[in-house]
Design a protein around this motif. Structure first.
Motif, PDB file in Angstrom:
ATOM      1  N   THR A 299       0.830  -1.201   0.000  1.00  9.66           N
ATOM      2  CA  THR A 299       0.000   0.000   0.000  1.00  9.66           C
ATOM      3  C   THR A 299       0.866   1.253   0.000  1.00  9.66           C
ATOM      4  OG1 THR A 299      -1.771  -1.162   1.157  1.00  9.66           O
ATOM      5  CG2 THR A 299      -1.793   1.254   1.251  1.00  9.66           C
ATOM      6  N   GLU A 300       1.889   1.259   0.824  1.00  8.03           N
ATOM      7  CA  GLU A 300       2.786   2.419   0.883  1.00  8.03           C
ATOM      8  C   GLU A 300       3.553   2.586  -0.435  1.00  8.03           C
ATOM      9  OE1 GLU A 300       4.631   5.807   2.060  1.00  8.03           O
ATOM     10  OE2 GLU A 300       2.913   4.819   2.985  1.00  8.03           O
ATOM     11  N   MET A 301       3.990   1.488  -1.013  1.00  9.85           N
ATOM     12  CA  MET A 301       4.712   1.562  -2.291  1.00  9.85           C
ATOM     13  C   MET A 301       3.802   2.131  -3.377  1.00  9.85           C
ATOM     14  SD  MET A 301       6.868  -2.000  -2.169  1.00  9.85           S
ATOM     15  CE  MET A 301       7.898  -1.717  -3.596  1.00  9.85           C
ATOM     16  N   ARG A 302       2.550   1.713  -3.393  1.00  7.03           N
ATOM     17  CA  ARG A 302       1.589   2.195  -4.389  1.00  7.03           C
ATOM     18  C   ARG A 302       1.262   3.668  -4.159  1.00  7.03           C
ATOM     19  NH1 ARG A 302       0.000   2.452  -9.368  1.00  7.03           N
ATOM     20  NH2 ARG A 302      -2.239   2.728  -9.580  1.00  7.03           N
ATOM     21  N   ALA A 303       1.132   4.074  -2.906  1.00  6.57           N
ATOM     22  CA  ALA A 303       0.848   5.477  -2.602  1.00  6.57           C
ATOM     23  C   ALA A 303       1.981   6.373  -3.074  1.00  6.57           C
ATOM     24  CB  ALA A 303       0.621   5.643  -1.101  1.00  6.57           C
ATOM     25  N   ARG A 304       3.205   5.906  -2.879  1.00  4.04           N
ATOM     26  CA  ARG A 304       4.363   6.694  -3.339  1.00  4.04           C
ATOM     27  C   ARG A 304       4.404   6.752  -4.871  1.00  4.04           C
ATOM     28  NH1 ARG A 304       9.375   5.019   0.647  1.00  4.04           N
ATOM     29  NH2 ARG A 304       8.315   5.560   2.592  1.00  4.04           N
ATOM     30  N   GLU A 305       4.025   5.653  -5.501  1.00  2.00           N
ATOM     31  CA  GLU A 305       4.000   5.612  -6.969  1.00  2.00           C
ATOM     32  C   GLU A 305       2.976   6.592  -7.521  1.00  2.00           C
ATOM     33  OE1 GLU A 305       2.438   2.339 -10.099  1.00  2.00           O
ATOM     34  OE2 GLU A 305       3.981   1.620  -8.704  1.00  2.00           O
ATOM     35  N   ILE A 306       1.826   6.660  -6.909  1.00  2.00           N
ATOM     36  CA  ILE A 306       0.768   7.566  -7.355  1.00  2.00           C
ATOM     37  C   ILE A 306       1.159   9.019  -7.142  1.00  2.00           C
ATOM     38  CG2 ILE A 306      -1.579   8.337  -6.817  1.00  2.00           C
ATOM     39  CD1 ILE A 306      -2.270   5.381  -6.345  1.00  2.00           C
TER      40      ILE A 306
END
Length: 64
Positions: free
Chosen positions: A55-62
């Motif tokens: 979730t954190e990796m995806r949030a940073r990607e977005i």
């Protein structure tokens, strides 16, 4: 691992933690299949850790 701890990690550290957690989950599943696992709650805990990291990796990607 708490969400606040995960947010403090760098991208490389997150990838390393994700790899470690997936390896641990594999080992836990193997122990469960061979009836050697004592703490079955650890499987659920590791799954949640993996989800938090992703979730954190995806949030940073977005946000990038």
């Amino acid at each position: 691992m708490k969400a606040a701890e995960i947010r403090e990690l760098s991208a490389d550290d997150l990838a390393a933690k994700l790899k470690e957690a997936r390896a641990e989950l594999f080992n836990l599943r193997f122990q469960m299949a061979t009836s050697q696992l004592d703490n079955t709650a650890r499987v659920k805990q590791v799954k949640k850790d993996i989800a938090r990291i992703q979730t954190e990796m995806r949030a940073r990607e977005i946000s990038a």
